[in-house]
Design a protein around this motif. Structure first.
Motif, PDB file in Angstrom:
ATOM      1  N   MET A  45       0.851  -1.172   0.000  1.00  0.00           N
ATOM      2  CA  MET A  45       0.000   0.000   0.000  1.00  0.00           C
ATOM      3  C   MET A  45       0.900   1.239   0.000  1.00  0.00           C
ATOM      4  SD  MET A  45      -2.851   1.281   2.851  1.00  0.00           S
ATOM      5  CE  MET A  45      -3.698  -0.253   2.871  1.00  0.00           C
ATOM      6  N   PRO A  46       0.618   2.213  -0.858  1.00  0.00           N
ATOM      7  CA  PRO A  46       1.430   3.434  -0.877  1.00  0.00           C
ATOM      8  C   PRO A  46       1.386   4.158   0.471  1.00  0.00           C
ATOM      9  CG  PRO A  46       0.004   3.331  -2.800  1.00  0.00           C
ATOM     10  CD  PRO A  46      -0.400   2.213  -1.886  1.00  0.00           C
ATOM     11  N   ARG A  47       2.440   4.872   0.721  1.00  0.00           N
ATOM     12  CA  ARG A  47       2.596   5.577   1.999  1.00  0.00           C
ATOM     13  C   ARG A  47       1.426   6.516   2.300  1.00  0.00           C
ATOM     14  NH1 ARG A  47       7.857   9.227   3.035  1.00  0.00           N
ATOM     15  NH2 ARG A  47       7.207  10.125   4.984  1.00  0.00           N
ATOM     16  N   CYS A  48       1.003   7.280   1.326  1.00  0.00           N
ATOM     17  CA  CYS A  48      -0.110   8.209   1.524  1.00  0.00           C
ATOM     18  C   CYS A  48      -1.396   7.459   1.869  1.00  0.00           C
ATOM     19  CB  CYS A  48      -0.311   9.060   0.273  1.00  0.00           C
ATOM     20  SG  CYS A  48      -1.618  10.287   0.440  1.00  0.00           S
ATOM     21  N   ALA A  49      -1.615   6.339   1.236  1.00  0.00           N
ATOM     22  CA  ALA A  49      -2.808   5.536   1.520  1.00  0.00           C
ATOM     23  C   ALA A  49      -2.770   5.012   2.954  1.00  0.00           C
ATOM     24  CB  ALA A  49      -2.911   4.387   0.523  1.00  0.00           C
ATOM     25  N   ARG A  50      -1.590   4.584   3.409  1.00  0.00           N
ATOM     26  CA  ARG A  50      -1.459   4.107   4.802  1.00  0.00           C
ATOM     27  C   ARG A  50      -1.789   5.227   5.772  1.00  0.00           C
ATOM     28  NH1 ARG A  50       3.340   1.850   2.805  1.00  0.00           N
ATOM     29  NH2 ARG A  50       4.554   3.372   3.963  1.00  0.00           N
ATOM     30  N   TRP A  51      -1.308   6.442   5.460  1.00  0.00           N
ATOM     31  CA  TRP A  51      -1.588   7.580   6.335  1.00  0.00           C
ATOM     32  C   TRP A  51      -3.087   7.873   6.349  1.00  0.00           C
ATOM     33  CZ3 TRP A  51      -3.678  12.469   5.866  1.00  0.00           C
ATOM     34  CH2 TRP A  51      -3.496  13.290   6.971  1.00  0.00           C
ATOM     35  N   CYS A  52      -3.726   7.837   5.200  1.00  0.00           N
ATOM     36  CA  CYS A  52      -5.174   8.103   5.122  1.00  0.00           C
ATOM     37  C   CYS A  52      -5.980   7.071   5.907  1.00  0.00           C
ATOM     38  CB  CYS A  52      -5.638   8.144   3.669  1.00  0.00           C
ATOM     39  SG  CYS A  52      -5.087   9.611   2.787  1.00  0.00           S
ATOM     40  N   VAL A  53      -5.596   5.813   5.787  1.00  0.00           N
ATOM     41  CA  VAL A  53      -6.278   4.759   6.538  1.00  0.00           C
ATOM     42  C   VAL A  53      -6.110   4.993   8.036  1.00  0.00           C
ATOM     43  CG1 VAL A  53      -6.210   2.281   7.089  1.00  0.00           C
ATOM     44  CG2 VAL A  53      -6.173   3.041   4.707  1.00  0.00           C
ATOM     45  N   ALA A  54      -4.901   5.336   8.457  1.00  0.00           N
ATOM     46  CA  ALA A  54      -4.624   5.540   9.880  1.00  0.00           C
ATOM     47  C   ALA A  54      -5.372   6.745  10.439  1.00  0.00           C
ATOM     48  CB  ALA A  54      -3.117   5.700  10.098  1.00  0.00           C
ATOM     49  N   ILE A  55      -5.387   7.854   9.690  1.00  0.00           N
ATOM     50  CA  ILE A  55      -6.076   9.051  10.208  1.00  0.00           C
ATOM     51  C   ILE A  55      -7.585   8.841  10.226  1.00  0.00           C
ATOM     52  CG2 ILE A  55      -6.274  10.395   8.066  1.00  0.00           C
ATOM     53  CD1 ILE A  55      -5.314  11.817  11.482  1.00  0.00           C
ATOM     54  N   THR A  56      -8.103   8.101   9.258  1.00  0.00           N
ATOM     55  CA  THR A  56      -9.537   7.791   9.251  1.00  0.00           C
ATOM     56  C   THR A  56      -9.900   6.929  10.458  1.00  0.00           C
ATOM     57  OG1 THR A  56      -9.651   7.971   6.853  1.00  0.00           O
ATOM     58  CG2 THR A  56     -11.395   6.716   7.921  1.00  0.00           C
ATOM     59  N   ALA A  57      -9.059   5.976  10.780  1.00  0.00           N
ATOM     60  CA  ALA A  57      -9.298   5.145  11.963  1.00  0.00           C
ATOM     61  C   ALA A  57      -9.260   5.987  13.232  1.00  0.00           C
ATOM     62  CB  ALA A  57      -8.271   4.020  12.033  1.00  0.00           C
ATOM     63  N   CYS A  58      -8.357   6.942  13.274  1.00  0.00           N
ATOM     64  CA  CYS A  58      -8.268   7.858  14.420  1.00  0.00           C
ATOM     65  C   CYS A  58      -9.562   8.660  14.546  1.00  0.00           C
ATOM     66  CB  CYS A  58      -7.064   8.770  14.232  1.00  0.00           C
ATOM     67  SG  CYS A  58      -6.851  10.033  15.494  1.00  0.00           S
ATOM     68  N   TRP A  59     -10.011   9.252  13.437  1.00  0.00           N
ATOM     69  CA  TRP A  59     -11.262  10.038  13.454  1.00  0.00           C
ATOM     70  C   TRP A  59     -12.442   9.176  13.886  1.00  0.00           C
ATOM     71  CZ3 TRP A  59     -10.996  14.938  13.807  1.00  0.00           C
ATOM     72  CH2 TRP A  59     -10.108  15.704  13.064  1.00  0.00           C
ATOM     73  N   ASP A  60     -12.463   7.927  13.420  1.00  0.00           N
ATOM     74  CA  ASP A  60     -13.572   7.027  13.742  1.00  0.00           C
ATOM     75  C   ASP A  60     -13.646   6.709  15.230  1.00  0.00           C
ATOM     76  OD1 ASP A  60     -14.347   6.958  11.103  1.00  0.00           O
ATOM     77  OD2 ASP A  60     -13.470   4.991  10.690  1.00  0.00           O
ATOM     78  N   ARG A  61     -12.547   6.829  15.926  1.00  0.00           N
ATOM     79  CA  ARG A  61     -12.540   6.537  17.370  1.00  0.00           C
ATOM     80  C   ARG A  61     -13.066   7.693  18.203  1.00  0.00           C
ATOM     81  NH1 ARG A  61      -7.406   3.454  19.321  1.00  0.00           N
ATOM     82  NH2 ARG A  61      -8.792   3.252  21.110  1.00  0.00           N
ATOM     83  N   LEU A  62     -13.247   8.849  17.570  1.00  0.00           N
ATOM     84  CA  LEU A  62     -13.835  10.003  18.259  1.00  0.00           C
ATOM     85  C   LEU A  62     -15.334   9.985  18.050  1.00  0.00           C
ATOM     86  CD1 LEU A  62     -11.368  12.762  17.014  1.00  0.00           C
ATOM     87  CD2 LEU A  62     -11.296  11.570  19.209  1.00  0.00           C
ATOM     88  N   GLY A  63     -16.058  10.589  18.958  1.00  0.00           N
ATOM     89  CA  GLY A  63     -17.495  10.727  18.768  1.00  0.00           C
ATOM     90  C   GLY A  63     -17.801  11.804  17.733  1.00  0.00           C
ATOM     91  N   ALA A  64     -19.029  11.791  17.247  1.00  0.00           N
ATOM     92  CA  ALA A  64     -19.438  12.748  16.220  1.00  0.00           C
ATOM     93  C   ALA A  64     -19.294  14.198  16.704  1.00  0.00           C
ATOM     94  CB  ALA A  64     -20.873  12.477  15.785  1.00  0.00           C
TER      95      ALA A  64
END
Length: 83
Positions: free
Chosen positions: A1-20
């Protein structure tokens, strides 16, 4: 997986752990740059409550980033570049 894609996946997972509400407060204040008073009013909160929740959210995001190897490496890299 390209580096940018890994970063996007990781930041999305981080956002998902926060409440709305936490995401909305953080984005409105930090990313959109809205004044604290406007952020509080838009969320039906007092300014002091909005400020406390933003502080907790910022601390939570920092902990999530520190705990994720992809995001932590990205932050270290950016800091070494002076950004």
């Amino acid at each position: 997986m390209p580096r940018c894609a890994r970063w996007c996946v990781a930041i999305t997972a981080c956002w998902d752990r926060l409440g709305a509400e936490a995401r909305s407060l953080y984005i409105a204040r930090t990313i959109d740059g809205q004044p604290l008073e406007a952020v509080a009013a838009a969320h039906g909160l007092s300014v002091s409550t909005a400020q406390r929740r933003l502080l907790r959210t910022t601390q939570r995001i920092a902990a999530l980033v520190d705990g994720d190897p992809v995001l932590a490496a990205y932050v270290r890299e950016r800091e070494s570049e002076g950004l």
